[in-house]
Write a protein that holds these residues in place. Sequence first.
Motif, short mmCIF file in Angstrom:
data_model
loop_
_atom_site.label_atom_id
_atom_site.label_comp_id
_atom_site.label_asym_id
_atom_site.label_seq_id
_atom_site.Cartn_x
_atom_site.Cartn_y
_atom_site.Cartn_z
N ALA A 11 0.85 -1.20 0.00
CA ALA A 11 0.00 0.00 0.00
C ALA A 11 0.89 1.25 0.00
CB ALA A 11 -0.92 0.01 1.22
N LEU A 12 0.46 2.28 -0.71
CA LEU A 12 1.25 3.50 -0.82
C LEU A 12 1.16 4.31 0.47
CD1 LEU A 12 0.27 4.62 -4.43
CD2 LEU A 12 2.30 3.35 -3.71
N ILE A 13 2.29 4.60 1.06
CA ILE A 13 2.31 5.29 2.35
C ILE A 13 1.86 6.74 2.23
CG2 ILE A 13 4.73 6.08 2.22
CD1 ILE A 13 4.94 5.31 5.20
N ASP A 14 2.10 7.37 1.07
CA ASP A 14 1.70 8.76 0.87
C ASP A 14 0.53 8.88 -0.10
OD1 ASP A 14 3.58 10.00 2.60
OD2 ASP A 14 5.14 9.81 1.08
N TYR A 15 -0.33 7.87 -0.13
CA TYR A 15 -1.51 7.88 -0.99
C TYR A 15 -2.36 9.10 -0.66
CZ TYR A 15 -5.72 6.00 -3.30
OH TYR A 15 -6.81 5.81 -4.11
N ASN A 16 -2.41 10.04 -1.58
CA ASN A 16 -3.06 11.33 -1.32
C ASN A 16 -4.42 11.38 -1.99
OD1 ASN A 16 -3.59 13.94 -0.57
ND2 ASN A 16 -1.66 14.78 -1.29
N VAL A 17 -5.47 11.34 -1.20
CA VAL A 17 -6.85 11.41 -1.68
C VAL A 17 -7.35 12.84 -1.49
CG1 VAL A 17 -9.19 10.52 -1.40
CG2 VAL A 17 -7.22 9.00 -1.10
N THR A 18 -7.93 13.41 -2.53
CA THR A 18 -8.29 14.82 -2.52
C THR A 18 -9.08 15.23 -1.29
OG1 THR A 18 -8.33 14.85 -4.95
CG2 THR A 18 -9.42 16.66 -3.81
N HIS A 19 -10.12 14.49 -0.95
CA HIS A 19 -10.99 14.90 0.15
C HIS A 19 -10.53 14.38 1.51
CE1 HIS A 19 -12.38 10.91 -0.95
NE2 HIS A 19 -13.00 10.82 0.21
N LEU A 20 -9.46 13.56 1.52
CA LEU A 20 -8.97 13.00 2.78
C LEU A 20 -7.56 13.44 3.14
CD1 LEU A 20 -10.18 9.28 2.42
CD2 LEU A 20 -11.24 11.09 3.79
N GLY A 21 -6.73 13.64 2.11
CA GLY A 21 -5.31 13.86 2.35
C GLY A 21 -4.57 12.54 2.37
N THR A 22 -3.41 12.51 2.97
CA THR A 22 -2.63 11.28 3.08
C THR A 22 -3.03 10.53 4.35
OG1 THR A 22 -0.88 12.37 4.35
CG2 THR A 22 -0.66 12.39 1.94
N PRO A 23 -2.61 9.27 4.48
CA PRO A 23 -2.85 8.55 5.74
C PRO A 23 -2.28 9.31 6.94
CG PRO A 23 -2.24 6.99 4.05
CD PRO A 23 -2.06 8.35 3.44
N LEU A 24 -1.11 9.94 6.77
CA LEU A 24 -0.52 10.71 7.86
C LEU A 24 -1.42 11.88 8.24
CD1 LEU A 24 1.79 11.32 9.83
CD2 LEU A 24 2.89 12.63 8.00
N TYR A 25 -1.94 12.58 7.26
CA TYR A 25 -2.84 13.70 7.54
C TYR A 25 -4.07 13.23 8.31
CZ TYR A 25 -5.80 17.79 6.97
OH TYR A 25 -6.61 18.88 7.22
N VAL A 26 -4.65 12.11 7.86
CA VAL A 26 -5.84 11.56 8.51
C VAL A 26 -5.54 11.16 9.95
CG1 VAL A 26 -7.45 9.61 8.49
CG2 VAL A 26 -6.93 10.82 6.36
N ALA A 27 -4.38 10.53 10.15
CA ALA A 27 -3.98 10.12 11.51
C ALA A 27 -3.81 11.34 12.41
CB ALA A 27 -2.70 9.30 11.46
N CYS A 28 -3.22 12.41 11.88
CA CYS A 28 -3.04 13.64 12.65
C CYS A 28 -4.38 14.31 12.94
CB CYS A 28 -2.13 14.61 11.89
SG CYS A 28 -0.40 14.12 11.81
N GLU A 29 -5.24 14.32 11.94
CA GLU A 29 -6.55 14.95 12.09
C GLU A 29 -7.36 14.28 13.19
OE1 GLU A 29 -9.85 16.53 8.90
OE2 GLU A 29 -9.12 14.46 8.66
N THR A 48 3.27 16.68 3.26
CA THR A 48 2.24 16.59 2.24
C THR A 48 0.92 17.09 2.80
OG1 THR A 48 3.32 14.67 1.23
CG2 THR A 48 1.03 15.07 0.63
N SER A 49 0.31 18.06 2.12
CA SER A 49 -0.85 18.75 2.67
C SER A 49 -2.15 18.33 2.01
CB SER A 49 -0.68 20.27 2.52
OG SER A 49 -0.60 20.61 1.15
N LYS A 50 -3.25 18.70 2.64
CA LYS A 50 -4.59 18.55 2.08
C LYS A 50 -5.14 19.96 1.87
CE LYS A 50 -9.29 17.45 3.51
NZ LYS A 50 -10.13 17.02 4.64
N ASN A 51 -5.30 20.33 0.61
CA ASN A 51 -5.77 21.68 0.28
C ASN A 51 -4.93 22.75 0.98
OD1 ASN A 51 -7.90 20.55 -1.24
ND2 ASN A 51 -9.18 20.40 0.58
#
Length: 290
Positions: free
Chosen positions: A154-172, A191-194
Amino acid sequence: MTENENRQPEATGGGLYREYISNPLMSDTASDWSPLHDAAIHGRLCSLQQLISQGHGVNLLTMNRVSPLHEACLGGHATCVKYLLEQGAKVDAATIDWNTPLYNACYSGSEACVNLLLQNGAVPQGQCALASPIHIAAKRGHTKCMTTLLNHGALIDYNVTHLGTPLYVACENQQMDCVKTLLNSGANVNTSKNLESPLHVATKNLDTQLVNLLLEHGADTDAKNAEGKRPVELSLPNSSLEKLLLQWEGPLSLKQLCRLYIGKCLGYSRPISVSKLSIPQQLKDFLCYR
């Protein structure tokens, strides 16, 4: 019984066959719910075996395209999952919400189910960004499921437009263990989300411990969000969080630069490489921020 987030109807082509749908004339979930689904969600292996031996189709679907395998994974019942797969259950079947059995297993946090699915050919990345297994694992704090996905590609920096990366989601969602695992596995901390970085969202959540962890891994204190604000501008004036962010502004120390550079060189292999390096334990601890 699927996750309601990111719901989007599935476009289907061709007819729907009776062997796969229990009641094609009824559209509500309750009316087409089968004994097979009920046995799967509750982990009743003997009932599953009996029903299938009596001719019930292992890939029986509700009108929302939920299979018994979906429900067994959602319930975290590994023995039922194993049996259904042995009987020919479709490992990557998707519901109308694009939820796969792997997504449901990550939602429930069942590492055993995740392993079984991947061993039987499940796609680790998921079929659609609307239902990404690694994102739901990060959101719910299921570190072991997330690590298993990473180990299977699985891609560790998989960036989904409405979610961000897994790291962003975990931080959120303030899932500290997931954040640590992702960072130590080589996730991009900036890596940011919007335009909102993980550091921005951690600061907005007033999570000093998380902010400090991100800073130690090279988070950019000068990054600006969509409103043109740096993380420090989102902190409360004269707070300990503001003081922490201000301390990290400016050039990094040589010690920190060395750690970040070594980590970058190790990249995605860091979870296994650091422990196996022929270096003193003190250096291993230093590289792992211990």
